[in-house]
Motif scaffolding. Sequence first.
Motif, short mmCIF file in Angstrom:
data_model
loop_
_atom_site.label_atom_id
_atom_site.label_comp_id
_atom_site.label_asym_id
_atom_site.label_seq_id
_atom_site.Cartn_x
_atom_site.Cartn_y
_atom_site.Cartn_z
N PHE A 181 -21.30 19.11 46.12
CA PHE A 181 -21.20 18.01 45.17
C PHE A 181 -20.27 16.90 45.67
O PHE A 181 -20.67 15.75 45.81
N TRP A 182 -19.01 17.22 45.97
CA TRP A 182 -18.04 16.20 46.32
C TRP A 182 -16.92 16.83 47.15
O TRP A 182 -16.54 17.97 46.92
N ARG A 189 -27.53 19.34 38.37
CA ARG A 189 -28.64 18.40 38.53
C ARG A 189 -28.31 17.34 39.59
O ARG A 189 -29.13 17.02 40.46
N TYR A 190 -27.08 16.81 39.55
CA TYR A 190 -26.68 15.76 40.49
C TYR A 190 -26.59 16.30 41.91
O TYR A 190 -27.01 15.64 42.87
N ALA A 191 -26.04 17.52 42.04
CA ALA A 191 -25.84 18.10 43.38
C ALA A 191 -27.12 18.68 43.95
O ALA A 191 -27.24 18.87 45.16
N ALA A 210 -25.15 18.82 34.32
CA ALA A 210 -25.06 17.53 35.00
C ALA A 210 -24.64 17.69 36.45
O ALA A 210 -25.20 17.06 37.36
N LEU A 211 -23.64 18.55 36.69
CA LEU A 211 -23.17 18.77 38.06
C LEU A 211 -24.26 19.40 38.92
O LEU A 211 -24.48 18.99 40.07
N ALA A 243 -21.04 22.48 43.71
CA ALA A 243 -20.95 22.06 42.31
C ALA A 243 -20.28 23.12 41.43
O ALA A 243 -19.54 22.77 40.50
#
Length: 473
Positions: free
Chosen positions: A177-178, A168-170, A165-166, A183
């Motif tokens: 990522f954040w 894929r999102y990043a 999930a990390l 990520a």
Amino acid sequence: MATVAQPRDGQVNIGFIIAIVAVATIGGFMFGYDSGVINGTQKGLESAFDLGKFGIGVNVGAILVGSAIGAFGAGRMADRIGRRGVMLLSALLFLASALLAGAASSSIIFIIARIIGGLGVGAASVISPVYISEVTPANIRGRLSSVQQVMIITGLTGAFVANFALARYAGGSTAEFWMGHPAWRWMFWLQAIPAAIYGLALLLIPESPRYLVARGREADAHAVLARLFGAAEADRKVVEIRNSLATDQHRARLSDLIDKSSGKMRPIVWTGIGLAIFQQFVGINVVFYYGAALWEAVGFSEDYALQTNILSGVLSIGACLATILLVDRIGRKPLLLIGSAGMAVTLAIVAYAFSTAITGPDGSVSLPGNNGVIALISANLYVIFFNLSWGPIMWVMLGEMFPNQIRGSGLAVAGFAQWIANAAISVSFPSLAASPGLAVTYIGYALFAALSFFFVRKMVHETRGVELEDMQG
């Protein structure tokens, strides 16, 4: 701890037992999560710390150094500070490792962080099964002890899902990522959440009654046993435990593993060591630690390789649930034999499929025809056979097979052997995959699976339905 209704005499307080087993097996979840989180972070580690193949193997395998030490020390420590005390210490180590690994600015700091986490993994890996075996009745002990492996695989799968999930999102494991961090760092930080939950939940469960009797706290042991089995059964159990310890009153030590009459290691200890080593030499943690890299090596994309990890995790959970249904019905030894035979065949098929890999002009690797599908199906059948048998059953047997007096020491030695074998397989895999190659490497794992079949036939004795106080060493 909150007041729990006392069971009527002759009845087992199954609700209370399940509740405390559920808490204890969070250690299994953390064992799985902390082991599996590395799977999918290797591109990030390689780019952040400029690592080669050997460097990746060392960084991935660092957790195993701590795990071997943690497993070796946990058994004797549990005889001193209690089973719950060791599990609480493990929770703190998991939390510290998660925070430090994610923030590591160098390979050395990352290795230290993973060793710290490994201490927790090693301790939890041997003490959670012991605790479960010591608070559950013999007729359902195998089923409830097998929950540990379900939670290990759930933790692994949880790490795979979180990593997928990390990434894929990043937009990739190395992408931001954040808060300016990639990520792969958040993949480690995220495990701080279940680590904290584990520590808090452990405050709600009692200490093992067998430990309490061994420490002379029979009134406390009686109170715990009365909650579990009723007052009359608690009276009987306290006497049984006291009598099982009365023949040898000295403090548990490693020399207890030597048969005084022959001067040689007790056969039960060699059986425990053999179970621990064979569980790793069949190569299962190559799938768990290097699954993404393994599938990318034969032509899968990073995204698809991470999805394949999740599939393997889900199938593993299903296999472990089947073990829960079977282990107290057909026994431990038959499941081990089935698993050994199944793994030997499926690993050989995987090796064949990998032997057909083709390297294109651009350096890309692929499996021709249907061999990619054959490899994927066979690899997942192998995972199913492992988690139907050796995955949970090895931990069930280590938690119950040793007599009371040597349980801590026996677990220390067997647990140490398990993690050393794990390290040998995990650290060597990247180099072996490069030369002599995946096909030869997997043939080696298949041979160990075949050998494990004959080991079980000769050395392993059935423990289904045997009370812990009646175990012979």
